[in-house]
Motif scaffolding. Structure first.
Motif, PDB file in Angstrom:
ATOM      1  N   PHE A  46       0.806  -1.312   0.092  1.00 30.49           N
ATOM      2  CA  PHE A  46       0.129  -0.138  -0.398  1.00 30.49           C
ATOM      3  C   PHE A  46       0.789   1.490  -0.183  1.00 30.49           C
ATOM      4  O   PHE A  46       0.633   2.214   0.363  1.00 30.49           O
ATOM      5  CB  PHE A  46      -0.920   0.186   1.147  1.00 30.49           C
ATOM      6  CG  PHE A  46      -1.824  -1.427   1.155  1.00 30.49           C
ATOM      7  CD1 PHE A  46      -3.137  -0.630   0.245  1.00 30.49           C
ATOM      8  CD2 PHE A  46      -1.812  -1.970   1.892  1.00 30.49           C
ATOM      9  CE1 PHE A  46      -4.301  -1.991   0.328  1.00 30.49           C
ATOM     10  CE2 PHE A  46      -2.843  -3.463   1.730  1.00 30.49           C
ATOM     11  CZ  PHE A  46      -4.218  -2.838   0.831  1.00 30.49           C
ATOM     12  N   TRP A  47       1.901   1.652   0.488  1.00 36.33           N
ATOM     13  CA  TRP A  47       2.901   2.248  -0.436  1.00 36.33           C
ATOM     14  C   TRP A  47       3.159   2.389  -0.687  1.00 36.33           C
ATOM     15  O   TRP A  47       3.663   3.671  -1.447  1.00 36.33           O
ATOM     16  CB  TRP A  47       4.408   2.022   0.797  1.00 36.33           C
ATOM     17  CG  TRP A  47       3.873   2.081   2.791  1.00 36.33           C
ATOM     18  CD1 TRP A  47       2.301   2.183   3.361  1.00 36.33           C
ATOM     19  CD2 TRP A  47       5.186   1.209   3.905  1.00 36.33           C
ATOM     20  NE1 TRP A  47       2.529   1.667   4.241  1.00 36.33           N
ATOM     21  CE2 TRP A  47       3.804   1.362   4.964  1.00 36.33           C
ATOM     22  CE3 TRP A  47       6.154   1.512   3.869  1.00 36.33           C
ATOM     23  CZ2 TRP A  47       5.158   0.731   6.640  1.00 36.33           C
ATOM     24  CZ3 TRP A  47       6.565   0.752   5.201  1.00 36.33           C
ATOM     25  CH2 TRP A  47       6.178   0.446   5.688  1.00 36.33           C
ATOM     26  N   LEU A  48       4.103   1.270  -2.000  1.00 32.79           N
ATOM     27  CA  LEU A  48       4.555   1.218  -3.794  1.00 32.79           C
ATOM     28  C   LEU A  48       3.094   1.362  -4.260  1.00 32.79           C
ATOM     29  O   LEU A  48       3.622   1.518  -5.251  1.00 32.79           O
ATOM     30  CB  LEU A  48       4.984   0.357  -3.775  1.00 32.79           C
ATOM     31  CG  LEU A  48       5.735  -0.669  -2.536  1.00 32.79           C
ATOM     32  CD1 LEU A  48       6.208  -1.421  -2.450  1.00 32.79           C
ATOM     33  CD2 LEU A  48       7.197   0.930  -2.425  1.00 32.79           C
ATOM     34  N   ALA A  54      -3.584  -2.426  -4.670  1.00 29.38           N
ATOM     35  CA  ALA A  54      -2.971  -2.703  -3.511  1.00 29.38           C
ATOM     36  C   ALA A  54      -4.182  -3.644  -2.933  1.00 29.38           C
ATOM     37  O   ALA A  54      -3.020  -4.545  -2.349  1.00 29.38           O
ATOM     38  CB  ALA A  54      -2.468  -1.843  -2.742  1.00 29.38           C
ATOM     39  N   PHE A  55      -4.831  -3.506  -3.053  1.00 27.95           N
ATOM     40  CA  PHE A  55      -6.315  -4.206  -2.242  1.00 27.95           C
ATOM     41  C   PHE A  55      -6.088  -5.761  -3.158  1.00 27.95           C
ATOM     42  O   PHE A  55      -5.667  -6.832  -2.343  1.00 27.95           O
ATOM     43  CB  PHE A  55      -7.082  -3.887  -2.208  1.00 27.95           C
ATOM     44  CG  PHE A  55      -7.697  -2.923  -0.975  1.00 27.95           C
ATOM     45  CD1 PHE A  55      -7.314  -3.703  -0.160  1.00 27.95           C
ATOM     46  CD2 PHE A  55      -7.803  -1.803  -1.168  1.00 27.95           C
ATOM     47  CE1 PHE A  55      -7.563  -3.320   1.085  1.00 27.95           C
ATOM     48  CE2 PHE A  55      -7.762  -1.190   0.402  1.00 27.95           C
ATOM     49  CZ  PHE A  55      -8.424  -1.675   1.089  1.00 27.95           C
ATOM     50  N   GLY A  56      -5.697  -5.487  -4.543  1.00 30.31           N
ATOM     51  CA  GLY A  56      -6.037  -6.762  -5.344  1.00 30.31           C
ATOM     52  C   GLY A  56      -4.589  -7.657  -5.011  1.00 30.31           C
ATOM     53  O   GLY A  56      -4.676  -9.045  -4.921  1.00 30.31           O
ATOM     54  N   VAL A  57      -3.860  -7.259  -5.317  1.00 26.81           N
ATOM     55  CA  VAL A  57      -2.420  -7.582  -5.309  1.00 26.81           C
ATOM     56  C   VAL A  57      -2.527  -8.663  -3.338  1.00 26.81           C
ATOM     57  O   VAL A  57      -1.933  -9.267  -3.444  1.00 26.81           O
ATOM     58  CB  VAL A  57      -1.536  -6.939  -5.267  1.00 26.81           C
ATOM     59  CG1 VAL A  57      -0.053  -7.609  -5.052  1.00 26.81           C
ATOM     60  CG2 VAL A  57      -1.038  -6.957  -6.399  1.00 26.81           C
ATOM     61  N   SER A  58      -2.407  -7.186  -2.970  1.00 30.37           N
ATOM     62  CA  SER A  58      -2.346  -7.917  -1.139  1.00 30.37           C
ATOM     63  C   SER A  58      -3.403  -9.516  -0.990  1.00 30.37           C
ATOM     64  O   SER A  58      -2.873 -10.239  -0.701  1.00 30.37           O
ATOM     65  CB  SER A  58      -2.796  -7.581  -0.209  1.00 30.37           C
ATOM     66  OG  SER A  58      -3.002  -7.641   0.570  1.00 30.37           O
TER      67      SER A  58
END
Length: 175
Positions: A46-48, A54-58
């Protein structure tokens, strides 16, 4: 979670740690809010990345970790690759795991339990003074992931498992 993750993304990009969130109510503590999970290492996504991406990647990362950690645990318990793979896939795609993806901190907590159990079993089988040290990594991740209720349940499950397995370990060493 989207507003929180966006706020932390913007704050960290601006060069400061967000102690206070002025956008919620008339201002609320942010860093002190356990669910902000600012120091949970996978949340560096979420910083990058923008929070929306980022939600999907996480979610994909944590689903993968859930399956991989169960696979590693089951292989360590002596199962062949096929059954261990089936167990990992079953856990990562279970209704429970998929239903809680909406509340990412809950999933972020629970994926670390199988790794903690695996590392505990390894340490129990070959006890040395530092062999149990790696168990602290998944336990710390459980605490940093940002859901206190699930962290409590997960740590209680780990403690119950360890207590149930401890007498067996004494019998093995006495032989």
């Amino acid at each position: 979670y989207l507003p929180w993750r966006h706020f932390s993304h913007e704050s960290l990009r601006a060069g400061f740690i967000p102690l206070w969130n002025p956008h919620q109510f008339c201002g609320t503590p942010f860093l002190a809010n356990y669910q902000s999970a600012l120091f949970y290492p996978p949340n560096s996504l979420f910083w990058l990345l923008p929070a929306v991406h980022a939600f999907g990647v996480s979610a994909i990362l944590h689903l993968f970790l859930a399956g991989a950690f169960v696979y590693v645990y089951l292989r360590g318990r002596g199962l062949d690759r096929g059954p261990a793979l089936l167990g990992g896939i079953t856990f990562e795609l279970s209704g429970f795991t998929l239903a809680w993806l909406e509340l990412p901190t809950a999933v972020n907590v629970m994926v670390w339990l199988p790794l903690a159990l695996h590392l505990y079993e390894r340490a129990r089988r070959h006890p040395t003074p530092l062999r149990g040290l790696p168990v602290t990594l998944p336990l710390a991740m459980i605490l940093l992931a940002g859901h206190p209720q699930f962290a409590f349940y997960t740590l209680v499950a780990f403690a119950a498992y360890a207590l149930a397995r401890a007498p067996e370990g004494h019998r093995l060493r006495d032989r």
